[in-house]
Motif scaffolding. Structure first.
Motif, PDB file in Angstrom:
ATOM      1  N   VAL A   1      44.234  36.103  45.929  1.00  0.00           N
ATOM      2  CA  VAL A   1      43.625  36.101  44.598  1.00  0.00           C
ATOM      3  C   VAL A   1      44.311  37.177  43.764  1.00  0.00           C
ATOM      4  O   VAL A   1      44.252  38.353  44.107  1.00  0.00           O
ATOM      5  CB  VAL A   1      42.110  36.391  44.682  1.00  0.00           C
ATOM      6  CG1 VAL A   1      41.501  36.460  43.303  1.00  0.00           C
ATOM      7  CG2 VAL A   1      41.424  35.348  45.520  1.00  0.00           C
ATOM      8  N   GLN A   2      44.970  36.805  42.705  1.00  0.00           N
ATOM      9  CA  GLN A   2      45.625  37.722  41.756  1.00  0.00           C
ATOM     10  C   GLN A   2      46.478  38.781  42.468  1.00  0.00           C
ATOM     11  O   GLN A   2      46.326  39.971  42.257  1.00  0.00           O
ATOM     12  CB  GLN A   2      44.586  38.404  40.874  1.00  0.00           C
ATOM     13  CG  GLN A   2      43.786  37.445  40.034  1.00  0.00           C
ATOM     14  CD  GLN A   2      42.666  38.146  39.289  1.00  0.00           C
ATOM     15  OE1 GLN A   2      42.410  39.319  39.498  1.00  0.00           O
ATOM     16  NE2 GLN A   2      41.999  37.415  38.419  1.00  0.00           N
ATOM     17  N   GLY A   3      47.338  38.324  43.336  1.00  0.00           N
ATOM     18  CA  GLY A   3      48.264  39.240  44.006  1.00  0.00           C
ATOM     19  C   GLY A   3      47.662  39.972  45.188  1.00  0.00           C
ATOM     20  O   GLY A   3      48.341  40.735  45.848  1.00  0.00           O
TER      21      GLY A   3
END
Length: 179
Positions: free
Chosen positions: A146-148
């Protein structure tokens, strides 16, 4: 005379070997190790001063100086980390970095996963339990990016999979066997 000296040297070496584990155990107790070092330093200083003032014994003064220097140069006590103590207390097999947790309206905090044979504990940086999960209730574990970042770290996932009990496969009954 040579055999007697050899036996005495072997006996002294054996006694020293038996003392090493006791000294290491003593070193893990901070107060006892500090008291041992202070006692060694005081007795070493006494062996330096007293023989020189009372009788002329240079050999005792040299031994006292060696004891005094040893008390100064001995390393600090071994202080066990709090995480080791907590893992031992919980009976955890492995401690894994669980990433960060961010409660509602609060900053992100570090999370440690203590994985045991029966339970998994999620503890914060102050080693306060946030969540206890019985291993028997876990049916699957997966990571998700999730988001890096990862929702569950890959190491944590493999560790949890290692303690999970896999259910035995249920084979369908065949009609021929039932008839």
């Amino acid at each position: 005379m040579g055999i007697r000296f050899r036996n005495l040297a072997i006996g002294a070496l054996f006694a020293i070997v038996l003392l090493v584990p006791k000294l290491l155990r003593l070193r893990r107790d901070e107060r006892a190790w500090t008291a041992f070092r202070i006692l060694l330093g005081i007795s070493g200083a006494a062996l330096v001063i007293l023989p020189l003032s009372l009788w002329n014994s240079w050999l005792a003064a040299i031994a006292g100086l060696a004891m005094f220097l040893a008390s100064i140069l001995l390393p600090a006590p071994i202080v066990a980390t709090r995480i080791d103590d907590k893992a031992r207390e919980l009976g955890a097999l492995v401690v894994v970095n669980g990433g960060e947790i961010q409660p509602v309206n609060a900053p992100a905090a570090a999370l440690q996963l203590f994985v045991g044979a029966d339970n998994i504990w999620a503890l914060d940086s102050r080693l306060q339990p946030l969540l206890t999960i019985p291993v028997a209730e876990i049916s699957s574990v997966s990571t998700q990016e999730v988001q890096g970042g990862w929702l569950v770290a890959r190491v944590a996932e493999s560790t949890i999979r290692g303690v999970m009990r896999t259910p035995l496969p249920v084979l369908p009954r065949s009609r021929a066997a039932g008839a």
